[in-house]
Structure formats: structure tokens, C-alpha cells
Design a protein around this motif. Structure first.
Motif, short mmCIF file in Angstrom:
data_model
loop_
_atom_site.label_atom_id
_atom_site.label_comp_id
_atom_site.label_asym_id
_atom_site.label_seq_id
_atom_site.Cartn_x
_atom_site.Cartn_y
_atom_site.Cartn_z
N VAL A 49 0.86 -1.17 0.00
CA VAL A 49 0.00 0.00 0.00
C VAL A 49 0.90 1.23 0.00
CG1 VAL A 49 -0.21 0.14 2.53
CG2 VAL A 49 -2.02 1.09 1.10
N GLU A 50 0.42 2.30 -0.63
CA GLU A 50 1.15 3.56 -0.62
C GLU A 50 0.21 4.66 -0.14
OE1 GLU A 50 3.29 4.56 -4.25
OE2 GLU A 50 3.59 2.43 -4.68
N TYR A 51 0.81 5.61 0.59
CA TYR A 51 0.09 6.78 1.07
C TYR A 51 0.77 8.02 0.51
CZ TYR A 51 -3.12 4.63 4.35
OH TYR A 51 -4.16 3.93 4.91
N SER A 86 -3.34 10.71 2.58
CA SER A 86 -4.40 9.79 2.17
C SER A 86 -3.81 8.54 1.55
CB SER A 86 -5.35 10.45 1.16
OG SER A 86 -4.75 10.53 -0.11
N ALA A 87 -4.61 7.47 1.58
CA ALA A 87 -4.25 6.25 0.88
C ALA A 87 -4.17 6.59 -0.61
CB ALA A 87 -5.31 5.18 1.13
N TYR A 88 -3.23 5.98 -1.29
CA TYR A 88 -2.95 6.35 -2.68
C TYR A 88 -3.07 5.14 -3.60
CZ TYR A 88 0.00 8.10 -6.55
OH TYR A 88 0.50 8.46 -7.78
N ILE A 89 -2.32 4.08 -3.30
CA ILE A 89 -2.30 2.89 -4.16
C ILE A 89 -2.31 1.64 -3.27
CG2 ILE A 89 -0.92 1.55 -5.80
CD1 ILE A 89 0.25 4.14 -6.84
N ARG A 90 -3.10 0.65 -3.66
CA ARG A 90 -3.06 -0.66 -3.00
C ARG A 90 -2.96 -1.72 -4.08
NH1 ARG A 90 -4.25 -1.97 1.88
NH2 ARG A 90 -5.79 -0.36 2.27
N GLY A 91 -1.95 -2.56 -3.96
CA GLY A 91 -1.77 -3.64 -4.93
C GLY A 91 -1.65 -3.14 -6.35
N LEU A 147 6.21 19.97 -0.80
CA LEU A 147 6.38 18.82 -1.69
C LEU A 147 5.39 17.74 -1.30
CD1 LEU A 147 9.48 16.63 -0.85
CD2 LEU A 147 8.59 18.32 0.73
N VAL A 148 5.28 16.75 -2.15
CA VAL A 148 4.46 15.58 -1.87
C VAL A 148 5.41 14.41 -1.71
CG1 VAL A 148 2.86 13.93 -2.93
CG2 VAL A 148 2.39 16.37 -3.04
N ILE A 149 5.22 13.65 -0.64
CA ILE A 149 6.05 12.48 -0.40
C ILE A 149 5.14 11.27 -0.33
CG2 ILE A 149 7.69 11.37 1.15
CD1 ILE A 149 8.38 14.21 2.21
N ASP A 150 5.43 10.30 -1.19
CA ASP A 150 4.70 9.04 -1.17
C ASP A 150 5.51 8.05 -0.33
OD1 ASP A 150 2.84 10.16 -2.90
OD2 ASP A 150 3.72 9.26 -4.69
N SER A 156 0.81 17.41 -8.24
CA SER A 156 0.42 16.11 -7.69
C SER A 156 -1.06 16.08 -7.37
CB SER A 156 1.22 15.84 -6.41
OG SER A 156 2.59 15.77 -6.69
N GLY A 157 -1.69 14.98 -7.71
CA GLY A 157 -3.10 14.80 -7.42
C GLY A 157 -3.34 14.67 -5.93
N LEU A 158 -4.50 15.15 -5.47
CA LEU A 158 -4.83 15.08 -4.04
C LEU A 158 -5.09 13.65 -3.58
CD1 LEU A 158 -7.13 18.20 -3.65
CD2 LEU A 158 -4.76 17.92 -2.91
N CYS A 159 -5.59 12.80 -4.47
CA CYS A 159 -5.80 11.38 -4.15
C CYS A 159 -6.59 11.18 -2.87
CB CYS A 159 -4.47 10.64 -4.08
SG CYS A 159 -3.56 10.71 -5.62
#
Length: 190
Positions: free
Chosen positions: A90-92, A105-110, A146-149, A169-172
Motif C-alpha cells: 500500500v502507498e500513502y 491519504s491512501a494512494y495505491i493498494r496492490g 512537496l508531496v512524499i509518497d 500532484s493529485g490530491l488522491c
């Protein structure tokens, strides 16, 4: 970029060296800045991506031939980031302003972009803990915004995935509030 140029201002963007300069404890993998030619001569498989523009797909390349197929015609001095392949469960996404986490926010899962799925217990806390550790580390240089994933590895530990310009960067799904940045060139709202 185009609007900033028209207004005569510059945009804040993480440097190419930002990710590879992070302490190993934040990365949990090897990451280096090199050139396209250097990456083609390196070890494979490797995760390879341009450090800023999306000139070619950021992914794991199994061999030099697969990388050459998508970078034909590119200059060998084109900068690229190369890292050992890892898998993030998972990525935030965290928006950071003046060393404070402004939104998360949660960004990507799988591998799929978050779209209404629920967070698992402890995920937000793990992501936030890593981001807060990073912004508190005075040895880590951070632009004003900045945005940090960040992502959770199969081992359960959290690691920095990448950084992106906040303005691109998108707010996601981030719950956000307006932030104001004051700098010598003027006042900016985000």
C-alpha cells in the motif's frame, strides 16, 4: 511550468538527488541517481525511472534490452533513478508544507489507485509515523512544499517511495486545507 514562466516565478520541485540522498532507514532499499547509459550498463532486474519528467514508464526492467526498447533516441546522459526492486502493498500520499504533514491519504493498494477502499488498521498511523520521522530529521533537506509518497513493504516496514512537486500532484483523497507560502518572490496559496 508554463504558468510559472508566464508569471515570472519559479516552482518548487524536489531535486534529482533528493531520494537517493535519504538515509537508508527511510528508503529500505538501494536507490542511486545515474544516467541512462549508466543504468543500461548496470545490474538487472532494476526499478528505473526518470527523476522528474515522465519520459518513459517507471517500472522494473528485467534486462537492458527492455529498457532500450522504451528509451530509443534518448541521450545517454539523461538522468535516471535506479533502485533494487521492491513491492509496496500500500502507498500513502502526504502533502508536506514547511516540515509539517498538511494532508495524508491512501494512494495505491496492490498497484491500483485508491478509489473508495477502506484503510486497514494501522496503515495511516504507519504512514504518518514515517512522514513525521522524515520531516523531523534536520539532516534531510526539504523544499518548502512537496508531496512524499510512502509505502508499506511486505516485511511490514514503511519506506519512502518518492517525492513529487506539490503543484503537480493529485490530491488522491487527501482532506486538505489551504496553505499559504510566503517567499521572496511573493505569496502563494495552495
Amino acid at each position: 511550468d508554463a504558468v510559472a514562466e508566464q508569471l515570472g516565478v519559479s516552482v518548487v520541485t524536489p531535486t534529482h538527488t533528493w531520494l537517493p540522498s535519504l538515509p537508508q532507514r527511510l528508503l529500505q532499499r538501494e536507490v542511486q541517481l545515474t544516467t541512462l547509459a549508466g543504468s543500461l550498463a548496470g545490474a538487472f532486474p532494476a526499478f528505473i525511472k526518470p527523476p522528474d519528467d515522465k519520459l518513459f514508464a517507471a517500472r522494473v526492467y528485467l534486462d537492458a534490452a527492455s529498457l532500450q526498447a522504451v528509451t530509443q533516441g534518448f541521450d545517454g546522459t539523461t538522468p535516471v533513478l535506479v533502485s533494487s526492486p521492491v513491492s509496496f502493498a500500500v502507498e500513502y500520499r502526504g502533502f508536506v508544507a514547511h516540515r509539517k504533514v498538511a494532508a495524508l491519504s491512501a494512494y495505491i493498494r496492490g498497484g491500483a489507485i485508491a478509489n473508495g477502499w477502506e484503510e486497514l488498521p494501522g496503515e495511516r498511523g504507519g504512514a504518518l509515523a514515517l512522514l513525521e520521522q522524515l520531516v523531523a530529521d534536520s539532516s534531510v533537506e526539504l523544499p518548502p512544499a512537496l508531496v512524499i509518497d510512502v509505502g508499506k513493504l511486505a516485511s511490514g516496514s514503511w519506506a519512502v517511495v518518492e517525492a513529487n512537486p506539490a503543484w503537480a500532484s493529485g490530491l488522491c483523497g487527501c482532506a486538505h486545507r489551504q496553505c499559504t507560502f510566503i517567499c521572496p518572490a511573493g505569496v502563494y496559496k495552495w
